[in-house]
Design an enzyme around this catalytic site. Structure first.
Site: not given
Ligand code: BG6
Length: 503
Positions: A46, A150, A180, A184, A218, A237, A242, A342
C-alpha cells in the site's frame, strides 16, 4: 542448474521481512549467478513508492543488502531487476492493475509467477482469493506458486480455515508454506547424519536413547515486534512450527525416497504420533515464563511487560518448555523435551541426544550423568556436531573421563552456508517443496499444540513464571526432566562447553 524464467511478486514489500531477509536472499542468488536471465521482482504494497525509490533504498540503505559489504556497482546492477506497484492488497480493485503490470513486465514470456505472502496473516486468504478472481491462479499460460510466511494460522481452527481458503483456488502442490528452520543447512543435515551412516541409525530408538532435548534460545527480547508478539507468544512463534519441525527431522522414520512427498509423508506420520497432552499433563509437563527486568553487565534490560507494544498485564509467554512423548514403535516411553525463550544468556539452537547407560558398570565413575554418551547437533551458531564418550584416563587403574569428538562446519574450507531464505526461495523457484510444510502436517502440529493454548487461555490458575532477563528460564525448569541431571545449558561455542563458558 536450470531455473525457468519467472517473476517474483512480494506482497508486503514495504515490510521488515522484505528488507531483512527476502531482498538479501535474492541478492545472494544474483551474486551466485542462480537467477534466470530476465528474472524480475515486483514489490507490492500500500505504501506509495516508485520503482526508482524502491531501487534507491536497496542500493543506499545497507540494511537491505550486504551489510555494507556489497559494492555499489553490484547493487545497482541488481536493483535494475526490481519494480514496485502500489495497490491495496486487501481489495480486489488493484488486482487488474497487478495483472497488467505483470503483462507489461513479462512481455510474451511464459507467465510463471511466485507470489510471496509477507503481509499480516489476516490477508493471506483475501490475497489468494483476489488472485484467483482475476485469473492469476490459472496455470494454462505458465505455473503459479504461493509462498506463505508464518504464522500459518493462530490455532488449529484458523489453520484449517486458511488451508481451505488457499485450496479453494490453488492446488496443494502450488502452496509453499515456509518454515525458515527447514532452510538451515544444519537442520537438513539431521537427515543425512541419520540416514547416510550405518553407525547412528541402529541406535536411534528407545533401546538406546534415554531422552532427547531440543533448545532454541535467543539473546534478544521482542525488540520492535511487541505488538505482534504479545498476541502470539513463544509456543505459536517458535514451537508450533520451528521446534516441531526439528522434532520431526530427529524422530521421523526413513523416507522411501528423498523427495517432497516421501519426506512429508513421514513427517505427517510423526506428527500424528505425538501423544495428545491431558489437562493434568499440561499443568505438570509444560512450563511457561516471561522475562523480567534485570541488570546485565551494569546495563538494565527491560522486562517484557515494559516493552513497546506489550500489555502491562500481559500473560503472554516469552519462554516455554514442554515434555512430551511420541507414541510409536521407535519412541515409546522416550521423553522429548523442547524449550525456547527470548532474553536467554546466549543465542543457541541445538538438538541433544542422550544415550542410555551401560547395563553393567565395569569402571568406577563419579556420577552416572558425568559419563553419559551424548550426541549434540549444533544448529546455530558455531554449527557442528559433538559426541561425548568415555575414555580411559592415562596411567594406573581404569579411570574414565568424558571427552569430546567434534566436527565444525567452519572447518570445511570452501563450504558456503546459504542463508535459509536463500535456499528456500531457490527451491521454490525450481518447484521443489521438500523443505516446505505441507497443509496436512501444519494441521497435525496445531492439533498437538492447541490443547496447551486452550488450557492457558481458559484456566488462569496455570502459572506463568518470571525469569530475570539473561537467564535460562524459570527456576523450576529442571523439575521437568526425570532423574538428576537438568537441561544442558549450552555455551556459544560448541566444544568449549562446561560450567565456565563464553555466553
Ligand atoms: C522467527 C520468530 O520465526 O524466528 C522470531 O518469529 C525468532 O521471533 C526467529 O526470533 C528466530 O530465528 P533464528 O533463525 O534467528 O533462530
Amino acid at each position: 542448474m536450470n531455473v525457468e524464467h519467472q517473476i517474483l511478486i512480494i506482497f508486503g514489500a514495504s515490510g521488515d521481512l522484505t528488507r531483512r531477509k527476502l531482498i538479501p536472499a535474492i541478492y545472494d542468488l544474483f551474486k551466485r549467478d542462480l537467477l534466470p536471465e530476465n528474472y524480475k521482482v515486483l514489490g507490492v504494497s500500500r505504501t506509495q513508492i516508485s520503482d526508482s525509490e524502491f531501487r534507491n533504498k536497496v542500493v543506499h540503505d545497507n540494511t537491505y543488502v550486504g551489510n555494507g559489504k556489497a559494492s555499489d556497482g553490484d547493487k545497482i546492477e541488481f536493483a535494475e531487476r526490481l519494480h514496485y506497484l502500489t495497490i491495496n492488497t486487501g481489495e480486489l480493485e488493484g488486482y487488474e492493475t497487478l495483472k497488467s503490470k505483470l503483462r507489461e513486465l513479462n512481455g510474451d514470456q511464459k507467465n510463471n509467477f511466485v507470489f510471496y505472502f509477507s503481509t499480516p496473516p489476516i490477508l493471506y486468504g483475501v490475497i489468494s482469493g483476489n488472485l484467483a478472481k482475476v485469473g492469476l491462479h490459472s496455470q494454462t499460460d505458465g505455473w503459479k506458486r504461493l509462498i506463505i510466511e508464518k504464522p500459518f494460522g493462530y490455532d488449529l481452527e484458523t489453520a484449517l480455515n486458511l488451508n481451505s481458503q488457499l485450496q479453494q483456488s490453488f492446488e496443494e502442490n502450488q502452496i509453499y508454506r515456509i518454515d525458515h528452520y527447514l532452510g538451515k543447512e544444519t537442520v537438513q543435515n539431521l537427515l543425512v547424519t541419520r540416514f547416510a551412516n550405518t553407525i547412528f541409525e541402529p541406535l536411534w530408538n528407545r533401546n538406546y536413547i534415554e531422552r532427547i532435548e531440543i533448545t532454541s534460545a535467543e539473546l534478544v527480547g521482542v525488540e520492535k515486534r511487541g505488538g505482534y508478539y504479545d498476541g502470539s507468544g513463544a509456543v505459536r512463534d517458535m514451537i508450533q512450527n520451528h521446534l516441531l519441525q526439528l522434532v520431526a527431522m530427529v524422530a521421523m522414520e526413513p523416507p522411501t525416497r528423498i523427495n517432497a512427498n516421501s519426506i512429508r509423508n513421514e513427517k505427517l506420520k510423526l506428527f500424528h504420533s505425538l501423544r495428545k497432552m491431558t489437562p493434568e499433563e499440561i499443568r505438570t509437563d509444560v512450563i511457561r515464563g516471561q522475562y523480567m527486568e534485570s541488570t546485565i553487565n551494569g546495563k538494565t534490560q527491560l522486562g517484557y511487560r515494559d516493552e513497546e507494544g506489550v500489555n502491562v498485564n500481559s500473560r503472554t509467554e516469552t519462554f516455554a518448555a514442554i515434555k512430551f512423548y511420541i507414541d510409536n514403535w521407535r519412541w515409546a516411553d522416550v521423553p522429548f523435551y523442547i524449550r525456547t525463550g527470548k532474553r536467554m544468556p546466549t543465542r543457541v539452537s541445538e538438538v541433544v541426544i542422550y544415550f542410555k547407560h551401560n547395563h553393567h558398570h565395569l569402571f568406577k565413575r563419579k556420577s552416572l550423568e558425568e559419563h553419559q554418551n551424548i550426541l549434540i547437533f549444533r544448529i546455530q551458531p558455531d554449527e557442528g556436531i559433538l559426541l561425548k564418550f568415555g575414555l580411559k584416563v592415562p596411567g594406573a587403574g581404569f579411570n574414565v573421563e568424558t571427552v569430546n569428538m567434534d566436527f565444525l562446519y567452519e572447518e570445511l574450507s570452501d563450504a558456503y552456508l546459504p542463508d535459509a531464505y536463500e535456499r528456500l526461495i531457490l527451491d521454490c523457484m525450481q518447484g521443489d517443496a521438500t523443505l516446505f510444510a505441507r497443509g496436512d502436517s501444519t494441521e497435525a502440529s496445531w492439533a498437538f499444540i492447541d490443547p496447551i493454548l486452550k488450557a492457558w487461555k481458559n484456566d488462569d490458575s496455570i502459572p506463568i513464571y518470571g525469569y530475570p532477563a539473561g537467564t535460562w528460564g524459570p527456576e523450576n525448569l529442571d523439575s521437568l526432566i526425570d532423574g538428576e541431571s537438568g537441561w544442558r545449558n549450552p555455551c556459544k561455542n560448541l566444544i568449549k562447553d562446561g560450567s565456565y563458558c563464553e555466553l
